[in-house]
Motif scaffolding. Structure first.
Motif, PDB file in Angstrom:
ATOM      1  N   PRO A 112       2.434  16.921 -61.738  1.00 45.16           N
ATOM      2  CA  PRO A 112       3.193  15.704 -62.035  1.00 45.16           C
ATOM      3  C   PRO A 112       4.369  15.562 -61.075  1.00 45.16           C
ATOM      4  N   PHE A 113       4.685  14.338 -60.745  1.00 45.21           N
ATOM      5  CA  PHE A 113       5.812  14.042 -59.860  1.00 45.21           C
ATOM      6  C   PHE A 113       6.571  12.913 -60.536  1.00 45.21           C
ATOM      7  N   LEU A 114       6.645  11.739 -59.975  1.00 42.16           N
ATOM      8  CA  LEU A 114       7.239  10.586 -60.655  1.00 42.16           C
ATOM      9  C   LEU A 114       6.272  10.000 -61.675  1.00 42.16           C
ATOM     10  N   ALA A 115       5.015  10.299 -61.483  1.00 44.61           N
ATOM     11  CA  ALA A 115       3.940   9.834 -62.370  1.00 44.61           C
ATOM     12  C   ALA A 115       2.982  11.011 -62.561  1.00 44.61           C
ATOM     13  N   PRO A 116       2.016  10.895 -63.466  1.00 40.12           N
ATOM     14  CA  PRO A 116       1.090  12.014 -63.674  1.00 40.12           C
ATOM     15  C   PRO A 116       0.258  12.288 -62.418  1.00 40.12           C
ATOM     16  N   SER A 117      -0.205  13.513 -62.313  1.00 39.32           N
ATOM     17  CA  SER A 117      -1.078  13.867 -61.193  1.00 39.32           C
ATOM     18  C   SER A 117      -2.438  13.197 -61.383  1.00 39.32           C
ATOM     19  N   PHE A 118      -3.180  13.088 -60.305  1.00 40.81           N
ATOM     20  CA  PHE A 118      -4.522  12.522 -60.407  1.00 40.81           C
ATOM     21  C   PHE A 118      -5.397  13.391 -61.305  1.00 40.81           C
ATOM     22  N   HIS A 119      -5.174  14.701 -61.255  1.00 39.70           N
ATOM     23  CA  HIS A 119      -5.931  15.609 -62.126  1.00 39.70           C
ATOM     24  C   HIS A 119      -5.620  15.323 -63.605  1.00 39.70           C
ATOM     25  N   GLN A 120      -4.361  15.096 -63.938  1.00 40.12           N
ATOM     26  CA  GLN A 120      -3.991  14.775 -65.320  1.00 40.12           C
ATOM     27  C   GLN A 120      -4.631  13.462 -65.775  1.00 40.12           C
ATOM     28  N   ILE A 121      -4.640  12.488 -64.895  1.00 40.31           N
ATOM     29  CA  ILE A 121      -5.249  11.196 -65.232  1.00 40.31           C
ATOM     30  C   ILE A 121      -6.743  11.390 -65.502  1.00 40.31           C
ATOM     31  N   ALA A 122      -7.401  12.146 -64.632  1.00 41.71           N
ATOM     32  CA  ALA A 122      -8.835  12.404 -64.810  1.00 41.71           C
ATOM     33  C   ALA A 122      -9.096  13.114 -66.134  1.00 41.71           C
ATOM     34  N   GLU A 123      -8.289  14.111 -66.443  1.00 47.74           N
ATOM     35  CA  GLU A 123      -8.461  14.844 -67.707  1.00 47.74           C
ATOM     36  C   GLU A 123      -8.277  13.930 -68.913  1.00 47.74           C
ATOM     37  N   ARG A 124      -7.258  13.096 -68.875  1.00 54.63           N
ATOM     38  CA  ARG A 124      -6.968  12.220 -70.011  1.00 54.63           C
ATOM     39  C   ARG A 124      -8.075  11.191 -70.240  1.00 54.63           C
ATOM     40  N   TYR A 125      -8.621  10.654 -69.165  1.00 53.04           N
ATOM     41  CA  TYR A 125      -9.573   9.556 -69.284  1.00 53.04           C
ATOM     42  C   TYR A 125     -11.033   9.960 -69.141  1.00 53.04           C
ATOM     43  N   ARG A 126     -11.308  11.221 -68.888  1.00 53.35           N
ATOM     44  CA  ARG A 126     -12.671  11.675 -68.608  1.00 53.35           C
ATOM     45  C   ARG A 126     -13.667  11.245 -69.690  1.00 53.35           C
ATOM     46  N   LEU A 152      -7.104   3.916 -48.286  1.00 51.39           N
ATOM     47  CA  LEU A 152      -6.642   3.191 -49.480  1.00 51.39           C
ATOM     48  C   LEU A 152      -5.440   3.882 -50.118  1.00 51.39           C
ATOM     49  N   VAL A 153      -5.493   5.190 -50.212  1.00 52.30           N
ATOM     50  CA  VAL A 153      -4.386   5.955 -50.792  1.00 52.30           C
ATOM     51  C   VAL A 153      -3.109   5.695 -49.991  1.00 52.30           C
ATOM     52  N   ASP A 154      -3.230   5.716 -48.673  1.00 52.17           N
ATOM     53  CA  ASP A 154      -2.068   5.468 -47.819  1.00 52.17           C
ATOM     54  C   ASP A 154      -1.598   4.011 -47.913  1.00 52.17           C
ATOM     55  N   ALA A 155      -2.538   3.070 -47.886  1.00 54.27           N
ATOM     56  CA  ALA A 155      -2.181   1.642 -47.922  1.00 54.27           C
ATOM     57  C   ALA A 155      -1.490   1.266 -49.226  1.00 54.27           C
ATOM     58  N   GLN A 156      -1.878   1.902 -50.328  1.00 56.99           N
ATOM     59  CA  GLN A 156      -1.293   1.596 -51.630  1.00 56.99           C
ATOM     60  C   GLN A 156      -0.113   2.508 -51.974  1.00 56.99           C
ATOM     61  N   HIS A 157       0.229   3.413 -51.063  1.00 58.97           N
ATOM     62  CA  HIS A 157       1.360   4.320 -51.245  1.00 58.97           C
ATOM     63  C   HIS A 157       1.251   5.141 -52.534  1.00 58.97           C
ATOM     64  N   CYS A 158       0.037   5.560 -52.862  1.00 59.23           N
ATOM     65  CA  CYS A 158      -0.198   6.307 -54.098  1.00 59.23           C
ATOM     66  C   CYS A 158       0.633   7.585 -54.185  1.00 59.23           C
ATOM     67  N   MET A 159       0.785   8.259 -53.041  1.00 55.56           N
ATOM     68  CA  MET A 159       1.466   9.545 -53.036  1.00 55.56           C
ATOM     69  C   MET A 159       2.986   9.415 -53.148  1.00 55.56           C
ATOM     70  N   PHE A 160       3.495   8.188 -53.197  1.00 54.41           N
ATOM     71  CA  PHE A 160       4.929   8.008 -53.456  1.00 54.41           C
ATOM     72  C   PHE A 160       5.267   8.455 -54.878  1.00 54.41           C
ATOM     73  N   CYS A 161       4.312   8.318 -55.803  1.00 53.67           N
ATOM     74  CA  CYS A 161       4.558   8.659 -57.209  1.00 53.67           C
ATOM     75  C   CYS A 161       3.627   9.741 -57.752  1.00 53.67           C
ATOM     76  N   HIS A 162       2.434   9.866 -57.177  1.00 51.19           N
ATOM     77  CA  HIS A 162       1.427  10.805 -57.676  1.00 51.19           C
ATOM     78  C   HIS A 162       1.188  11.920 -56.670  1.00 51.19           C
ATOM     79  N   THR A 163       0.677  13.046 -57.178  1.00 55.23           N
ATOM     80  CA  THR A 163       0.112  14.099 -56.336  1.00 55.23           C
ATOM     81  C   THR A 163      -1.269  14.396 -56.898  1.00 55.23           C
ATOM     82  N   THR A 164      -2.008  15.201 -56.200  1.00 53.59           N
ATOM     83  CA  THR A 164      -3.349  15.529 -56.679  1.00 53.59           C
ATOM     84  C   THR A 164      -3.301  16.385 -57.933  1.00 53.59           C
ATOM     85  N   ASP A 165      -2.408  17.391 -57.965  1.00 51.12           N
ATOM     86  CA  ASP A 165      -2.514  18.373 -59.039  1.00 51.12           C
ATOM     87  C   ASP A 165      -1.232  18.712 -59.804  1.00 51.12           C
TER      88      ASP A 165
END
Length: 107
Positions: A42-56, A27-40
């Motif tokens: 920030p890149f073009l968008a917040p990291s997945f870790h930042q998203i988890a922290e904000r919305y936890r 799913l990550v590959d099919a949706q091209h998530c890593m074009f803008c996000h990384t796991t830990d």
């Protein structure tokens, strides 16, 4: 003894809530998530870790993020909006959006 068992169960239960789920790589590959996000980081968008922290601790965070993932929309961080599904790999089912969001929130 019973009190110790309750304390242990509470500790184990809370550990499970924040257990990191395995990456749904297809799913990550099919949706091209890593074009803008990384796991830990920030890149073009917040990291997945930042998203988890904000919305936890946000009530109904999964529904909010699933909708954003399925429909795209304006930026909440920085200036990069969430691309429309057609611009990042095609439509995303509710079930697939749920899998992706649960993985992100487990970071």
């Amino acid at each position: 003894m019973a009190l110790a068992a309750v304390a242990l169960a509470a500790t184990l239960g809370s550990a499970c809530v924040h257990a990191q789920l395995p990456e749904p790589t297809q799913l990550v590959d099919a949706q091209h998530c890593m074009f803008c996000h990384t796991t830990d980081a920030p890149f073009l968008a917040p990291s997945f870790h930042q998203i988890a922290e904000r919305y936890r601790d946000t009530p109904h965070a999964d529904a909010i993020l699933e909708k954003k993932l399925r429909l795209g929309g304006p930026a909440h961080w920085g200036e990069t909006p969430m691309p429309l599904p057609a611009d990042r790999g095609g439509p995303l089912s509710r079930e697939d959006a749920h899998v992706l969001v649960q993985w992100v929130l487990s970071q």
